[in-house]
Design an enzyme around this catalytic site. Structure first.
Site, PDB file in Angstrom:
ATOM      1  N   GLU A 203     -17.193 -42.635  -5.798  1.00 21.43           N
ATOM      2  CA  GLU A 203     -18.011 -43.754  -5.303  1.00 21.43           C
ATOM      3  C   GLU A 203     -17.653 -45.069  -5.986  1.00 21.43           C
ATOM      4  OE1 GLU A 203     -21.004 -40.226  -5.623  1.00 21.43           O
ATOM      5  OE2 GLU A 203     -19.018 -40.771  -6.408  1.00 21.43           O
TER       6      GLU A 203
ATOM      7  N   CYS B 159     -24.146 -39.059  -8.559  1.00 24.77           N
ATOM      8  CA  CYS B 159     -24.710 -38.670  -9.846  1.00 24.77           C
ATOM      9  C   CYS B 159     -25.805 -39.641 -10.280  1.00 24.77           C
ATOM     10  CB  CYS B 159     -23.617 -38.573 -10.907  1.00 24.77           C
ATOM     11  SG  CYS B 159     -22.776 -40.120 -11.287  1.00 24.77           S
TER      12      CYS B 159
ATOM     13  N   CYS C 137     -23.535 -43.118 -10.412  1.00 27.63           N
ATOM     14  CA  CYS C 137     -23.000 -43.622  -9.147  1.00 27.63           C
ATOM     15  C   CYS C 137     -24.124 -44.068  -8.213  1.00 27.63           C
ATOM     16  CB  CYS C 137     -22.157 -42.548  -8.467  1.00 27.63           C
ATOM     17  SG  CYS C 137     -20.584 -42.241  -9.297  1.00 27.63           S
TER      18      CYS C 137
ATOM     19  N   ALA D  47       5.183  -3.092  -5.998  1.00 29.70           N
ATOM     20  CA  ALA D  47       6.462  -2.830  -6.666  1.00 29.70           C
ATOM     21  C   ALA D  47       6.891  -1.407  -6.349  1.00 29.70           C
ATOM     22  CB  ALA D  47       6.345  -3.020  -8.179  1.00 29.70           C
TER      23      ALA D  47
ATOM     24  N   SER E   6       9.989  -5.658  -7.998  1.00 28.42           N
ATOM     25  CA  SER E   6       8.994  -6.321  -7.156  1.00 28.42           C
ATOM     26  C   SER E   6       9.473  -7.622  -6.527  1.00 28.42           C
ATOM     27  CB  SER E   6       7.728  -6.608  -7.972  1.00 28.42           C
ATOM     28  OG  SER E   6       8.023  -7.488  -9.049  1.00 28.42           O
TER      29      SER E   6
ATOM     30  N   TRP F 104      12.006  -9.675  -4.135  1.00 29.19           N
ATOM     31  CA  TRP F 104      10.743 -10.242  -3.652  1.00 29.19           C
ATOM     32  C   TRP F 104      10.239  -9.395  -2.486  1.00 29.19           C
ATOM     33  CZ3 TRP F 104       8.558 -13.894  -6.492  1.00 29.19           C
ATOM     34  CH2 TRP F 104       9.377 -14.678  -7.310  1.00 29.19           C
TER      35      TRP F 104
ATOM     36  N   ARG G 161      -1.657 -22.487  -5.651  1.00 29.66           N
ATOM     37  CA  ARG G 161      -1.769 -22.718  -7.092  1.00 29.66           C
ATOM     38  C   ARG G 161      -2.188 -24.159  -7.381  1.00 29.66           C
ATOM     39  NH1 ARG G 161       3.778 -20.041  -9.678  1.00 29.66           N
ATOM     40  NH2 ARG G 161       3.229 -17.843  -9.350  1.00 29.66           N
TER      41      ARG G 161
ATOM     42  N   GLY H  14      -1.925  -8.360 -12.251  1.00 26.99           N
ATOM     43  CA  GLY H  14      -1.573  -7.202 -11.431  1.00 26.99           C
ATOM     44  C   GLY H  14      -2.730  -6.318 -11.068  1.00 26.99           C
TER      45      GLY H  14
ATOM     46  N   LEU I 113      -5.997  -5.878 -13.371  1.00 25.20           N
ATOM     47  CA  LEU I 113      -6.889  -7.036 -13.342  1.00 25.20           C
ATOM     48  C   LEU I 113      -7.541  -7.176 -11.970  1.00 25.20           C
ATOM     49  CD1 LEU I 113      -8.078  -9.487 -14.707  1.00 25.20           C
ATOM     50  CD2 LEU I 113      -5.983 -10.756 -14.182  1.00 25.20           C
TER      51      LEU I 113
END
Length: 354
Positions: free
Chosen positions: A46, A69, A78, A156, A162, A164, A178, A287, A290
């Site tokens: 803003e 805010c 703001c 894999a 693995s 590609w 990402r 992997g 996780l």
């Protein structure tokens, strides 16, 4: 408001711990100011848009994706800046759950006689700001789990080969994903097997995400790419309290010691530690252990699956490690929200059933 939402999205992955907000100021049918939250979280959208508009802001309509805010931090509120600029109307997509703001920004505007319209494109704004909201409400970042698999769910071969499975088009999309997250996260097994850089490549000059490795005992080589670049691009380690991170800290990494659940790091506690450090969104690239931990703990907010047209077989490495499901009724269910081709592969996006 659609234009403001588009602006806000350009800040995703760049503005944490603050929300990625977009703002457009219109007067007599002409855009006189437009901005998003600046890289690093300040200045806010803003105030930048008001500066751009100058005197033209007087009597104008402001479209902003999040409630302005209302608290004094490193900069003034703001909401007060909008009042001082003498705008006539503020259109807000969604509210800010931060208790320092929640409803107070709208109250400041209304008390000053500014017309306020609330809830325009609210569902879109809530989706865009989901990570910020989760951090405020639950103390953890939004987690996107990405899997790149064969059609039979393998990441894999039996020997660990693995690269590609998916094609270059899919890998380019992954780099774009990402770039839209605050951090990229992997487990220790992936860090050891792949020696990944976990950076954004071929996207121009963009801020690089924090690289998070979850490793109970910090069994990660200190001569790999992550360790060697820790002083140039942040590396954060999540591990149990008994592990010694001193070698990594000496290379510039940050360390988070958390509790253990069974034989692994308690991933829920780990995510809250990362949220306390400011992260609002994490792109997890595995992997299997996780991935299984996140799914079992119901901590996957979005599941992204790239599937390639090859079969590896049952002796290959599964995308998700064993999580002990005996009854299908106990399995986490996801709804399909998008499906498309990416080169020779498919990309499906799933979200947990309500």
């Amino acid at each position: 408001m659609t234009a403001a939402l588009t602006l806000g999205r350009r800040g995703q992955g760049r503005v944490w711990p603050n929300p990625a907000v977009g703002c457009v100021i219109v007067k007599d049918g002409i855009v006189v100011g437009r901005a998003r939250t600046a890289d690093g979280g300040r200045p806010h959208a803003e105030t930048q848009a008001l500066t751009q508009a100058g005197d033209a802001a007087r009597g104008a309509t402001v479209y902003v994706t999040l409630e302005p805010c209302a608290h004094h931090g490193q900069t003034g509120p703001c909401a007060e800046a909008l009042v001082s600029a003498d705008v006539a109307r503020v259109v807000v997509a969604t509210g800010d759950p931060d208790p320092r703001v929640s409803g107070k920004g709208l109250d400041i505007l209304r008390a000053a006689g500014v017309e306020v319209d609330f809830g325009v494109c609210k569902a879109d704004a809530d989706r865009d700001l989901a990570g910020f909201f989760l951090r405020v409400r639950e103390g953890r970042p939004f987690v996107t789990l990405k899997l790149a698999t064969s059609v039979d769910g393998r990441i894999a071969t039996r020997t660990g080969h693995s690269q590609w499975i998916t094609g270059p088009e899919a890998r380019r999309v992954v780099h774009a994903m990402r770039a839209r997250h605050d951090a990229v996260m992997v487990g220790a097994g992936t860090a050891r097997a792949d020696d990944p850089s976990l950076n954004v490549r071929d996207m121009g000059d963009v801020p690089q995400p924090v690289r998070v490795v979850v490793s109970r005992d910090l069994e990660i080589p200190t001569d790999g790419k992550l360790a060697q670049t820790a002083s140039q691009q942040p590396v954060w380690l999540v591990h149990r309290e008994q592990a010694d991170p001193s070698d990594w800290v000496a290379k510039g990494a940050h360390s988070f010691a958390v509790s253990v659940s069974g034989s692994a790091v308690d991933i829920g506690t780990g995510l809250k530690a990362l949220g306390e450090a400011g992260l609002t969104s994490i792109f997890c690239e595995g992997g299997g252990a996780l991935a299984g931990s996140l799914i079992k703990s119901e901590l996957v907010d979005e599941l992204v699956v790239f599937s390639a047209g090859l079969a590896i077989g049952g002796d290959g490495t599964p995308a998700v490690a064993a999580i002990g499901i005996d009854d299908l009724n106990l399995a986490t269910r996801f709804d399909l929200v998008n499906l498309r081709s990416v080169g020779p592969d498919t990309l499906s996006v799933w979200r947990p059933k309500a």
